[in-house]
Write a protein that holds these residues in place. Structure first.
Motif, PDB file in Angstrom:
ATOM      1  N   MET A   1      84.204  46.638  29.041  1.00 51.75           N
ATOM      2  CA  MET A   1      83.918  45.826  27.813  1.00 51.75           C
ATOM      3  C   MET A   1      84.077  44.271  28.555  1.00 51.75           C
ATOM      4  O   MET A   1      85.114  43.982  29.160  1.00 51.75           O
ATOM      5  N   SER A   2      83.162  43.597  28.180  1.00 51.01           N
ATOM      6  CA  SER A   2      83.302  42.075  28.640  1.00 51.01           C
ATOM      7  C   SER A   2      84.313  41.252  28.286  1.00 51.01           C
ATOM      8  O   SER A   2      84.876  40.289  29.083  1.00 51.01           O
ATOM      9  N   GLY A   3      84.885  41.558  27.256  1.00 56.40           N
ATOM     10  CA  GLY A   3      86.015  41.013  26.630  1.00 56.40           C
ATOM     11  C   GLY A   3      87.393  41.448  27.142  1.00 56.40           C
ATOM     12  O   GLY A   3      88.482  40.859  27.148  1.00 56.40           O
ATOM     13  N   ASP A 118      71.435  43.871  25.810  1.00 57.17           N
ATOM     14  CA  ASP A 118      70.404  44.973  25.934  1.00 57.17           C
ATOM     15  C   ASP A 118      70.061  45.436  24.765  1.00 57.17           C
ATOM     16  O   ASP A 118      68.782  45.961  24.320  1.00 57.17           O
ATOM     17  N   ALA A 119      70.713  45.456  23.716  1.00 60.25           N
ATOM     18  CA  ALA A 119      70.494  46.010  22.417  1.00 60.25           C
ATOM     19  C   ALA A 119      71.041  45.597  21.133  1.00 60.25           C
ATOM     20  O   ALA A 119      72.364  44.892  21.322  1.00 60.25           O
ATOM     21  N   LEU A 120      70.607  45.444  19.948  1.00 62.35           N
ATOM     22  CA  LEU A 120      71.305  45.007  18.704  1.00 62.35           C
ATOM     23  C   LEU A 120      72.602  45.486  18.608  1.00 62.35           C
ATOM     24  O   LEU A 120      73.742  44.489  18.217  1.00 62.35           O
ATOM     25  N   ASP A 121      73.014  46.371  18.891  1.00 60.80           N
ATOM     26  CA  ASP A 121      74.334  47.216  18.741  1.00 60.80           C
ATOM     27  C   ASP A 121      75.363  46.347  19.491  1.00 60.80           C
ATOM     28  O   ASP A 121      76.336  46.141  18.952  1.00 60.80           O
ATOM     29  N   ARG A 126      80.045  42.119  19.369  1.00 61.36           N
ATOM     30  CA  ARG A 126      80.422  40.873  19.919  1.00 61.36           C
ATOM     31  C   ARG A 126      80.206  39.906  18.482  1.00 61.36           C
ATOM     32  O   ARG A 126      80.763  38.628  18.971  1.00 61.36           O
ATOM     33  N   ALA A 127      79.776  40.107  17.499  1.00 61.92           N
ATOM     34  CA  ALA A 127      79.499  39.000  16.621  1.00 61.92           C
ATOM     35  C   ALA A 127      80.856  38.858  15.667  1.00 61.92           C
ATOM     36  O   ALA A 127      80.690  37.873  14.796  1.00 61.92           O
ATOM     37  N   GLY A 128      82.039  39.188  15.845  1.00 61.14           N
ATOM     38  CA  GLY A 128      82.970  38.849  14.722  1.00 61.14           C
ATOM     39  C   GLY A 128      83.038  39.234  13.469  1.00 61.14           C
ATOM     40  O   GLY A 128      83.570  38.848  12.343  1.00 61.14           O
ATOM     41  N   ASP A 133      84.116  44.576  18.072  1.00 60.26           N
ATOM     42  CA  ASP A 133      85.361  44.334  18.789  1.00 60.26           C
ATOM     43  C   ASP A 133      85.712  43.075  19.452  1.00 60.26           C
ATOM     44  O   ASP A 133      86.960  42.551  19.794  1.00 60.26           O
ATOM     45  N   GLU A 134      84.685  42.136  19.475  1.00 64.23           N
ATOM     46  CA  GLU A 134      84.793  40.769  19.915  1.00 64.23           C
ATOM     47  C   GLU A 134      84.380  39.804  18.966  1.00 64.23           C
ATOM     48  O   GLU A 134      83.388  40.132  17.879  1.00 64.23           O
ATOM     49  N   ASP A 135      84.728  38.563  18.988  1.00 63.44           N
ATOM     50  CA  ASP A 135      84.270  37.439  18.141  1.00 63.44           C
ATOM     51  C   ASP A 135      83.922  36.314  18.987  1.00 63.44           C
ATOM     52  O   ASP A 135      84.839  35.203  19.346  1.00 63.44           O
TER      53      ASP A 135
END
Length: 154
Positions: A1-3, A118-121, A126-128, A133-135
């Motif tokens: 995961m990028s975070g 790559d995809a909406l999910d 990442r949308a908070g 999982d991320e904000d």
């Protein structure tokens, strides 16, 4: 995961205003990013203004105008989702370079909250949002405010 490995950023943004510029595509993702950005500004004690633009490319010209007007910090939020054409690469490169140029040319911190996925999910994650999982909206405001504080201390 990028975070993974992301720092915890706590910043005192008292006396600063962060300009939150957000695109309008992908409403659910964008509403989550904006809400996170606003929460982060409020938690830091910073003033804020939210300006909505059509899409990710338009973030650059509005960020440029705000930088010219002396913005303390700018957080740009958007989402670009991979499609079947090279459009994704052109938009991502243009927005990334444009926002980097604004920050560098005006010495104004620009928090990069543009999701390139790559995809909406992946964007929703990442949308908070409550199940995310991320904000990245909050992270972009925190980074911009922390950099503004650093610049003032130089």
């Amino acid at each position: 995961m990028s975070g993974a490995g992301a720092p915890e950023i706590a910043v005192d943004g008292s006396g600063l205003t962060v300009e939150i510029v957000a695109s309008s595509w992908h409403t659910e993702v964008m509403d989550g990013l904006v809400a996170g950005a606003v929460r982060a500004a409020e938690a830091a004690g910073a003033g804020y203004r939210v300006t909505r633009v059509a899409g990710a490319v338009e973030l650059t010209v509005v960020a440029e105008a705000l930088a010219r007007r002396g913005a303390d910090a700018i957080a740009c939020l958007g989402v670009v989702i991979q499609g079947e054409t090279p459009h994704f690469e052109y938009v991502c490169q243009s927005v990334t370079q444009g926002l980097t140029d604004v920050a560098r040319e005006h010495a104004v911190p620009v928090g990069f909250g543009v999701l390139t996925v790559d995809a909406l999910d992946q964007a929703l994650n990442r949308a908070g949002l409550p199940d995310s999982d991320e904000d990245k909206g909050a992270e972009s405001v925190q980074a911009a405010l922390q950099t503004a504080v650093t610049l003032r201390s130089l």
